[in-house]
Design a protein around this motif. Structure first.
Motif, PDB file in Angstrom:
ATOM      1  N   ILE A  37       0.846  -1.203   0.000  1.00 18.84           N
ATOM      2  CA  ILE A  37       0.000   0.000   0.000  1.00 18.84           C
ATOM      3  C   ILE A  37       0.877   1.247   0.000  1.00 18.84           C
ATOM      4  O   ILE A  37       1.764   1.383   0.841  1.00 18.84           O
ATOM      5  CB  ILE A  37      -0.926  -0.004   1.223  1.00 18.84           C
ATOM      6  N   ARG A  38       0.571   2.152  -0.914  1.00 22.32           N
ATOM      7  CA  ARG A  38       1.258   3.440  -0.923  1.00 22.32           C
ATOM      8  C   ARG A  38       0.482   4.449  -0.071  1.00 22.32           C
ATOM      9  O   ARG A  38       1.071   5.119   0.776  1.00 22.32           O
ATOM     10  CB  ARG A  38       1.394   3.982  -2.346  1.00 22.32           C
ATOM     11  N   SER A  39      -0.804   4.548  -0.322  1.00 21.89           N
ATOM     12  CA  SER A  39      -1.621   5.484   0.446  1.00 21.89           C
ATOM     13  C   SER A  39      -3.077   5.055   0.370  1.00 21.89           C
ATOM     14  O   SER A  39      -3.508   4.448  -0.618  1.00 21.89           O
ATOM     15  CB  SER A  39      -1.474   6.906  -0.087  1.00 21.89           C
ATOM     16  N   ILE A  40      -3.812   5.379   1.411  1.00 25.08           N
ATOM     17  CA  ILE A  40      -5.243   5.081   1.458  1.00 25.08           C
ATOM     18  C   ILE A  40      -6.007   6.384   1.501  1.00 25.08           C
ATOM     19  O   ILE A  40      -5.731   7.237   2.351  1.00 25.08           O
ATOM     20  CB  ILE A  40      -5.595   4.211   2.677  1.00 25.08           C
ATOM     21  N   SER A  41      -6.951   6.525   0.610  1.00 22.69           N
ATOM     22  CA  SER A  41      -7.789   7.718   0.585  1.00 22.69           C
ATOM     23  C   SER A  41      -8.949   7.535   1.555  1.00 22.69           C
ATOM     24  O   SER A  41      -8.872   7.911   2.703  1.00 22.69           O
ATOM     25  CB  SER A  41      -8.280   7.987  -0.834  1.00 22.69           C
ATOM     26  N   ALA A  42     -10.009   6.911   1.133  1.00 20.01           N
ATOM     27  CA  ALA A  42     -11.174   6.708   1.989  1.00 20.01           C
ATOM     28  C   ALA A  42     -11.261   5.252   2.440  1.00 20.01           C
ATOM     29  O   ALA A  42     -10.828   4.342   1.732  1.00 20.01           O
ATOM     30  CB  ALA A  42     -12.449   7.088   1.261  1.00 20.01           C
ATOM     31  N   MET A  43     -11.831   5.061   3.628  1.00 25.20           N
ATOM     32  CA  MET A  43     -12.169   3.734   4.107  1.00 25.20           C
ATOM     33  C   MET A  43     -13.634   3.768   4.522  1.00 25.20           C
ATOM     34  O   MET A  43     -14.110   4.785   5.048  1.00 25.20           O
ATOM     35  CB  MET A  43     -11.276   3.304   5.271  1.00 25.20           C
ATOM     36  N   ALA A  44     -14.320   2.673   4.287  1.00 25.44           N
ATOM     37  CA  ALA A  44     -15.758   2.687   4.519  1.00 25.44           C
ATOM     38  C   ALA A  44     -16.250   1.314   4.946  1.00 25.44           C
ATOM     39  O   ALA A  44     -15.590   0.293   4.720  1.00 25.44           O
ATOM     40  CB  ALA A  44     -16.494   3.120   3.253  1.00 25.44           C
ATOM     41  N   TRP A  45     -17.426   1.330   5.555  1.00 24.65           N
ATOM     42  CA  TRP A  45     -18.149   0.112   5.887  1.00 24.65           C
ATOM     43  C   TRP A  45     -19.451   0.092   5.091  1.00 24.65           C
ATOM     44  O   TRP A  45     -20.168   1.102   5.048  1.00 24.65           O
ATOM     45  CB  TRP A  45     -18.456   0.043   7.372  1.00 24.65           C
ATOM     46  N   TYR A  46     -19.723  -1.050   4.509  1.00 21.26           N
ATOM     47  CA  TYR A  46     -20.981  -1.310   3.826  1.00 21.26           C
ATOM     48  C   TYR A  46     -21.620  -2.522   4.507  1.00 21.26           C
ATOM     49  O   TYR A  46     -20.967  -3.256   5.248  1.00 21.26           O
ATOM     50  CB  TYR A  46     -20.746  -1.654   2.357  1.00 21.26           C
ATOM     51  N   LEU A  67     -24.203   1.635   1.859  1.00 21.02           N
ATOM     52  CA  LEU A  67     -23.139   2.309   2.592  1.00 21.02           C
ATOM     53  C   LEU A  67     -23.585   2.577   4.024  1.00 21.02           C
ATOM     54  O   LEU A  67     -24.683   3.099   4.250  1.00 21.02           O
ATOM     55  CB  LEU A  67     -22.788   3.624   1.886  1.00 21.02           C
ATOM     56  N   VAL A  68     -22.738   2.239   4.979  1.00 14.07           N
ATOM     57  CA  VAL A  68     -23.038   2.473   6.391  1.00 14.07           C
ATOM     58  C   VAL A  68     -22.305   3.729   6.883  1.00 14.07           C
ATOM     59  O   VAL A  68     -22.904   4.615   7.478  1.00 14.07           O
ATOM     60  CB  VAL A  68     -22.616   1.264   7.241  1.00 14.07           C
ATOM     61  N   ALA A  69     -21.011   3.789   6.642  1.00 13.42           N
ATOM     62  CA  ALA A  69     -20.213   4.924   7.114  1.00 13.42           C
ATOM     63  C   ALA A  69     -18.926   4.987   6.317  1.00 13.42           C
ATOM     64  O   ALA A  69     -18.429   3.969   5.845  1.00 13.42           O
ATOM     65  CB  ALA A  69     -19.897   4.793   8.600  1.00 13.42           C
ATOM     66  N   THR A  70     -18.390   6.199   6.197  1.00 15.84           N
ATOM     67  CA  THR A  70     -17.150   6.374   5.473  1.00 15.84           C
ATOM     68  C   THR A  70     -16.297   7.443   6.149  1.00 15.84           C
ATOM     69  O   THR A  70     -16.822   8.360   6.778  1.00 15.84           O
ATOM     70  CB  THR A  70     -17.424   6.748   4.004  1.00 15.84           C
TER      71      THR A  70
END
Length: 121
Positions: free
Chosen positions: A28-37, A47-50
């Motif tokens: 992994i170089r970089s992570i933008s968004a992380m989310a739960w579905y 989508l639950v949360a981001t």
């Protein structure tokens, strides 16, 4: 190779709490968004949360005030604290990360395998 591994699902009574965790690993170089579905039987994934790398957080209306998403950037981990759980929260919960790998500079989506959450008495 990138892997997202969820943990923390299980059976809980209505009104109870659970905390889900998702750890991203690999090149992994970089992570933008992380989310739960989540996806309930016979229903579409929703989508639950981001949470973004800029600290912006959004929630589905159905979980506002009950669920809290948090992120540990150095560990590439995202958590979902779920309180006051209801039977309608029963679903398979999936983690998603929008990230760039060390070899591919383009932003891509990666998904975990899912973890079952069952709210029942």
């Amino acid at each position: 190779q990138v892997q997202l591994v969820e943990s923390g699902g299980g059976l809980v009574q209505p009104g109870g709490s659970l905390t889900l965790s998702c750890a991203a690993s690999g090149s992994i170089r970089s992570i933008s968004a992380m989310a739960w579905y989540r996806q309930a039987p016979g229903k579409q994934r929703e989508l639950v949360a981001t949470t973004t790398d800029e600290g912006r957080i959004t929630y589905a209306d159905s979980v506002k005030g009950r669920f809290t998403i948090s992120r540990d950037n150095p560990k590439n981990t995202v958590h979902l604290q779920m309180n006051s759980l209801k039977p309608e929260d029963t679903a398979v919960y999936y983690c998603k990360a929008d990230l760039r790998t060390l070899t591919i500079g383009v932003l891509r989506n990666y998904w975990g395998q899912g973890t079952q959450v069952t709210v029942s008495s």
